[in-house]
Design a protein around this motif. Structure first.
Motif, mmCIF file in Angstrom:
data_model
loop_
_atom_site.group_PDB
_atom_site.id
_atom_site.type_symbol
_atom_site.label_atom_id
_atom_site.label_comp_id
_atom_site.label_asym_id
_atom_site.label_seq_id
_atom_site.Cartn_x
_atom_site.Cartn_y
_atom_site.Cartn_z
ATOM 1 N N ASN A 45 3.945 6.704 2.191
ATOM 2 C CA ASN A 45 4.294 7.519 1.032
ATOM 3 C C ASN A 45 5.095 8.772 1.368
ATOM 4 O O ASN A 45 5.889 9.226 0.571
ATOM 5 N N SER A 65 6.001 2.710 -9.023
ATOM 6 C CA SER A 65 5.269 2.978 -7.786
ATOM 7 C C SER A 65 5.054 4.459 -7.548
ATOM 8 O O SER A 65 4.344 4.853 -6.649
ATOM 9 N N ASP A 66 5.682 5.326 -8.363
ATOM 10 C CA ASP A 66 5.454 6.774 -8.236
ATOM 11 C C ASP A 66 4.092 7.171 -8.786
ATOM 12 O O ASP A 66 3.567 8.211 -8.482
ATOM 13 N N ASP A 88 0.843 -1.199 0.000
ATOM 14 C CA ASP A 88 0.000 0.000 0.000
ATOM 15 C C ASP A 88 0.878 1.248 0.000
ATOM 16 O O ASP A 88 2.095 1.163 -0.056
ATOM 17 N N HIS A 89 0.235 2.402 0.090
ATOM 18 C CA HIS A 89 0.937 3.686 0.090
ATOM 19 C C HIS A 89 0.986 4.313 1.479
ATOM 20 O O HIS A 89 1.122 5.516 1.610
ATOM 21 N N ARG A 130 0.172 6.877 -8.969
ATOM 22 C CA ARG A 130 -0.933 6.430 -8.118
ATOM 23 C C ARG A 130 -2.182 6.301 -8.922
ATOM 24 O O ARG A 130 -2.516 6.998 -9.778
ATOM 25 N N ARG A 177 6.322 3.192 -1.381
ATOM 26 C CA ARG A 177 5.009 3.075 -1.996
ATOM 27 C C ARG A 177 4.724 1.644 -2.409
ATOM 28 O O ARG A 177 5.613 0.797 -2.429
ATOM 29 N N LYS A 178 3.494 1.403 -2.749
ATOM 30 C CA LYS A 178 3.057 0.079 -3.183
ATOM 31 C C LYS A 178 3.963 -0.426 -4.308
ATOM 32 O O LYS A 178 4.217 0.293 -5.272
ATOM 33 N N ASP A 200 7.203 -1.224 -3.933
ATOM 34 C CA ASP A 200 8.597 -1.136 -3.531
ATOM 35 C C ASP A 200 8.971 -2.384 -2.728
ATOM 36 O O ASP A 200 8.131 -2.966 -2.044
ATOM 37 N N ARG A 244 8.556 8.021 1.053
ATOM 38 C CA ARG A 244 8.824 7.547 -0.302
ATOM 39 C C ARG A 244 8.808 6.010 -0.415
ATOM 40 O O ARG A 244 9.431 5.440 -1.277
ATOM 41 N N ASP A 282 1.279 8.301 6.284
ATOM 42 C CA ASP A 282 0.073 8.835 5.650
ATOM 43 C C ASP A 282 -0.734 9.550 6.726
ATOM 44 O O ASP A 282 -1.124 8.934 7.726
#
Length: 132
Positions: A50, A129-130, A46-47, A132, A55-56, A58, A53, A101
């Motif tokens: 985030n 993953s950058d 998930d993010h 969304r 993110r989903k 990674d 840095r 988050d």
């Protein structure tokens, strides 16, 4: 009698981490990158981190450890769900788990209810993953 140059490290996703008998795949890692201890890779699902840095998608290299330390990003199981959080040890011994988050409130847990998998030692960023 030769020293090993690479070590196989298991890769888990959200579902396979809970039942570690079946990793999704394996990856060769140079031994020079690994210290003492046992390691695994976890693919972020998930993010929630985030702002840091992560993110989903990674992939995080995790050194297995059960004791949290303040300001040391770690992988936890919260109610059976894997998540990466920043722990903050409170004066009374409880641990505040902080997400990256702002929509996810911090969670305060006692150490006996804390299920820590290990410490994040490296993040391999997934280029897609950058998005969304």
């Amino acid at each position: 009698g030769r020293p090993a140059f690479f070590r196989n490290v298991r890769i888990y996703d959200r579902y396979s981490l809970v039942d570690r008998s079946c990793p999704t795949e394996w990856r060769m890692v140079p031994c020079g990158e690994l210290g003492d201890g046992e390691y695994l890779f976890y693919r972020a699902s998930d993010h929630s981190m985030n702002s840091m840095r992560i993110r989903k998608g990674d992939t995080l290299l995790i050194r297995l450890e059960k004791t949290p330390h303040s300001h040391e990003l770690a992988l936890f199981l919260i109610e059976g769900t894997p998540c990466v959080r920043l722990p903050m040890i409170q004066p009374d011994g409880r641990v505040l788990l902080i997400s990256g988050d702002l929509n996810i409130p911090p969670k305060l847990v006692t150490r006996d209810r804390l299920d820590m998998v290990g410490v994040v030692v490296r993040v391999e960023f997934e280029p897609t993953s950058d998005v969304r």
